[in-house]
Scaffold this motif. Sequence first.
Motif, PDB file in Angstrom:
ATOM      1  N   GLU A  63       6.356  -4.813  -2.264  1.00 13.30           N
ATOM      2  CA  GLU A  63       6.855  -4.871  -3.641  1.00 13.30           C
ATOM      3  C   GLU A  63       6.899  -6.308  -4.161  1.00 13.30           C
ATOM      4  N   LYS A  64       7.277  -7.242  -3.289  1.00 17.01           N
ATOM      5  CA  LYS A  64       7.278  -8.653  -3.696  1.00 17.01           C
ATOM      6  C   LYS A  64       5.860  -9.137  -3.961  1.00 17.01           C
ATOM      7  N   LEU A  65       4.906  -8.660  -3.160  1.00 15.40           N
ATOM      8  CA  LEU A  65       3.509  -9.021  -3.386  1.00 15.40           C
ATOM      9  C   LEU A  65       3.020  -8.462  -4.720  1.00 15.40           C
ATOM     10  N   ALA A  66       3.380  -7.229  -5.015  1.00 14.05           N
ATOM     11  CA  ALA A  66       2.998  -6.618  -6.295  1.00 14.05           C
ATOM     12  C   ALA A  66       3.617  -7.370  -7.467  1.00 14.05           C
ATOM     13  N   ASP A  67       4.878  -7.733  -7.324  1.00  9.30           N
ATOM     14  CA  ASP A  67       5.558  -8.482  -8.393  1.00  9.30           C
ATOM     15  C   ASP A  67       4.878  -9.831  -8.625  1.00  9.30           C
ATOM     16  N   TRP A  68       4.525 -10.493  -7.530  1.00  9.99           N
ATOM     17  CA  TRP A  68       3.839 -11.793  -7.641  1.00  9.99           C
ATOM     18  C   TRP A  68       2.487 -11.623  -8.344  1.00  9.99           C
ATOM     19  N   ALA A  69       1.739 -10.574  -7.962  1.00  6.60           N
ATOM     20  CA  ALA A  69       0.433 -10.332  -8.582  1.00  6.60           C
ATOM     21  C   ALA A  69       0.592 -10.026 -10.067  1.00  6.60           C
ATOM     22  N   ASP A  70       1.575  -9.194 -10.412  1.00  3.65           N
ATOM     23  CA  ASP A  70       1.834  -8.877 -11.825  1.00  3.65           C
ATOM     24  C   ASP A  70       2.162 -10.146 -12.619  1.00  3.65           C
ATOM     25  N   LYS A  71       2.991 -10.979 -12.040  1.00  4.37           N
ATOM     26  CA  LYS A  71       3.401 -12.212 -12.712  1.00  4.37           C
ATOM     27  C   LYS A  71       2.208 -13.120 -12.977  1.00  4.37           C
ATOM     28  N   ASN A  72       1.223 -13.076 -12.073  1.00  4.89           N
ATOM     29  CA  ASN A  72       0.052 -13.947 -12.197  1.00  4.89           C
ATOM     30  C   ASN A  72      -1.161 -13.247 -12.820  1.00  4.89           C
ATOM     31  N   GLY A  73      -0.930 -12.032 -13.319  1.00  2.00           N
ATOM     32  CA  GLY A  73      -1.992 -11.319 -14.018  1.00  2.00           C
ATOM     33  C   GLY A  73      -3.129 -10.852 -13.133  1.00  2.00           C
ATOM     34  N   LEU A  74      -2.836 -10.550 -11.869  1.00  2.00           N
ATOM     35  CA  LEU A  74      -3.867 -10.129 -10.925  1.00  2.00           C
ATOM     36  C   LEU A  74      -3.784  -8.632 -10.661  1.00  2.00           C
ATOM     37  N   GLU A  75      -4.931  -7.981 -10.625  1.00  2.00           N
ATOM     38  CA  GLU A  75      -4.961  -6.590 -10.191  1.00  2.00           C
ATOM     39  C   GLU A  75      -4.781  -6.536  -8.678  1.00  2.00           C
ATOM     40  N   TYR A  76      -4.337  -5.383  -8.197  1.00  3.61           N
ATOM     41  CA  TYR A  76      -4.144  -5.254  -6.751  1.00  3.61           C
ATOM     42  C   TYR A  76      -4.373  -3.817  -6.325  1.00  3.61           C
ATOM     43  N   VAL A  77      -4.722  -3.665  -5.055  1.00  2.58           N
ATOM     44  CA  VAL A  77      -4.937  -2.345  -4.468  1.00  2.58           C
ATOM     45  C   VAL A  77      -4.204  -2.297  -3.133  1.00  2.58           C
ATOM     46  N   PHE A  78      -3.222  -1.410  -3.042  1.00  2.00           N
ATOM     47  CA  PHE A  78      -2.542  -1.141  -1.782  1.00  2.00           C
ATOM     48  C   PHE A  78      -3.093   0.166  -1.214  1.00  2.00           C
ATOM     49  N   THR A  79      -3.193   0.242   0.084  1.00  2.00           N
ATOM     50  CA  THR A  79      -3.648   1.492   0.690  1.00  2.00           C
ATOM     51  C   THR A  79      -2.911   1.750   1.998  1.00  2.00           C
ATOM     52  N   PRO A  80      -2.517   3.001   2.239  1.00  2.52           N
ATOM     53  CA  PRO A  80      -1.875   3.335   3.512  1.00  2.52           C
ATOM     54  C   PRO A  80      -2.885   3.701   4.599  1.00  2.52           C
ATOM     55  N   TYR A  81      -4.179   3.643   4.257  1.00  2.30           N
ATOM     56  CA  TYR A  81      -5.210   4.045   5.216  1.00  2.30           C
ATOM     57  C   TYR A  81      -5.528   2.912   6.192  1.00  2.30           C
ATOM     58  N   ILE A  82      -5.259   3.155   7.460  1.00  5.85           N
ATOM     59  CA  ILE A  82      -5.684   2.262   8.536  1.00  5.85           C
ATOM     60  C   ILE A  82      -6.658   3.072   9.382  1.00  5.85           C
ATOM     61  N   THR A  83      -7.914   2.651   9.420  1.00  6.00           N
ATOM     62  CA  THR A  83      -8.961   3.481  10.015  1.00  6.00           C
ATOM     63  C   THR A  83      -9.266   3.080  11.456  1.00  6.00           C
ATOM     64  N   ALA A  84      -9.986   3.957  12.118  1.00  8.22           N
ATOM     65  CA  ALA A  84     -10.451   3.668  13.478  1.00  8.22           C
ATOM     66  C   ALA A  84     -11.492   2.562  13.438  1.00  8.22           C
ATOM     67  N   LYS A  85     -11.739   1.948  14.584  1.00  9.04           N
ATOM     68  CA  LYS A  85     -12.791   0.939  14.662  1.00  9.04           C
ATOM     69  C   LYS A  85     -14.153   1.617  14.559  1.00  9.04           C
ATOM     70  N   ASN A  86     -15.177   0.828  14.236  1.00 13.36           N
ATOM     71  CA  ASN A  86     -16.491   1.431  14.051  1.00 13.36           C
ATOM     72  C   ASN A  86     -17.165   1.844  15.358  1.00 13.36           C
ATOM     73  N   ASP A  87     -16.507   1.607  16.501  1.00  8.94           N
ATOM     74  CA  ASP A  87     -16.995   2.162  17.757  1.00  8.94           C
ATOM     75  C   ASP A  87     -16.194   3.398  18.161  1.00  8.94           C
ATOM     76  N   GLY A  88     -15.308   3.850  17.252  1.00  6.05           N
ATOM     77  CA  GLY A  88     -14.516   5.051  17.508  1.00  6.05           C
ATOM     78  C   GLY A  88     -13.129   4.798  18.071  1.00  6.05           C
ATOM     79  N   SER A  89     -12.831   3.566  18.454  1.00  2.00           N
ATOM     80  CA  SER A  89     -11.510   3.260  19.019  1.00  2.00           C
ATOM     81  C   SER A  89     -10.409   3.511  17.989  1.00  2.00           C
ATOM     82  N   LYS A  90      -9.330   4.153  18.443  1.00  2.00           N
ATOM     83  CA  LYS A  90      -8.220   4.465  17.558  1.00  2.00           C
ATOM     84  C   LYS A  90      -7.046   3.500  17.730  1.00  2.00           C
ATOM     85  N   ASP A  91      -7.282   2.376  18.343  1.00  2.00           N
ATOM     86  CA  ASP A  91      -6.213   1.394  18.562  1.00  2.00           C
ATOM     87  C   ASP A  91      -5.492   0.998  17.271  1.00  2.00           C
ATOM     88  N   PRO A  92      -6.219   0.816  16.132  1.00  2.00           N
ATOM     89  CA  PRO A  92      -5.515   0.425  14.900  1.00  2.00           C
ATOM     90  C   PRO A  92      -4.492   1.445  14.410  1.00  2.00           C
TER      91      PRO A  92
END
Length: 358
Positions: free
Chosen positions: A176-205
């Motif tokens: 929320e603080k990051l969003a507020d900072w971006a709004d204050k500085n006129g920057l668009e932003y994209v938050f995402t809850p998606y954390i994907t597997a590695k491209n070799d299939g590892s699910k460590d992330p």
Amino acid sequence: MVQSKNVKQKLMLEAALNFIPISVFFELTYRCNLKCVHCYVASGYKNRELSLTEVKSALDQLKSLGSLFLYFSGGEPLLRKDFSEIFKYARFKGFVVTIYTNATLINEDLINIFKEFGVYEIHVSLYSIVPKIHDTITTIRGSFLKTMKSIELMTSKKIKVVIKCPLTKINFDGYEKLADWADKNGLEYVFTPYITAKNDGSKDPFALRLSDKLLEKALSDPRIDPFKQAQAHKERDEFFVHLLDKTRNIPCFAGYNSLAINSLGDVYPCIQFLYKLGNIKKQTLKEIWENSTPIRKVRSLRAYQLKECKGCRFRRYCARCPGLALIEDGDLYGKSSFECKLAFIRSKLNTFPTKSPT
């Protein structure tokens, strides 16, 4: 802004109906000067990349196929010593270029090139407005200061910067603080809850994914959930609705209006849909896009074919990605476990999705 988004959505839909890869994600390298804890790039991929000649040939072929929107990424694309030449060539060919970067390598010379040749957007990975949290995710001390300095430099030169921030257990409390900072500085932003597997299939992330409680908080915030964002901008004319209706049984437009090329030359429907279509070192992009057996299989997918999704009572809340279903659960026609969880949470929040074709 709404009008420009709708114009792009129309272009994307028309491209899908005519099998034009209008949008291309190009990973120029898997090398990176940071070591982010959630990174999907497996270590074995990092030292292989296409030559400058091969990249230019790919751009020539993409142009002939009708591609327009080009996204350069990595790894960190600016690590390539020939990046400026690649960028200039892409602009010479008429592509609308967006760059995904951690911005630690941005300097005055690059900014001058971006200004002279015209970059559309610079998407910068910024994980927190708190230096310690950002550097914890990148695992490189001082990376926050370098990224922030570059953001300030680019914005002062009127280059459009978009903040990209995947949400993890490490940085969620500060978004929320990051969003507020971006709004204050006129920057668009994209938050995402998606954390994907590695491209070799590892699910460590996956260990970094938000808890169910935090996911519920995240999806209740219109700044995070793309469904709520789509609802806020769902002004569509009759032409748009007509196109959308004609494509309603297509579960995903990857392989219809978009493709991805990685640093090894492998071609995929999109960067999250790791179903290999071919390799540009062995085939032309035209052959891969128009005649390959894998692309025909991708285009044969229909929403009514999905196994566990047919009778699901949470389907209207779901944004199932076939790529995530494949890498997470191993079945192109099956469920995506994580998206099932998000759909259930949206149903509790009564968040009705308005799907975006882009």
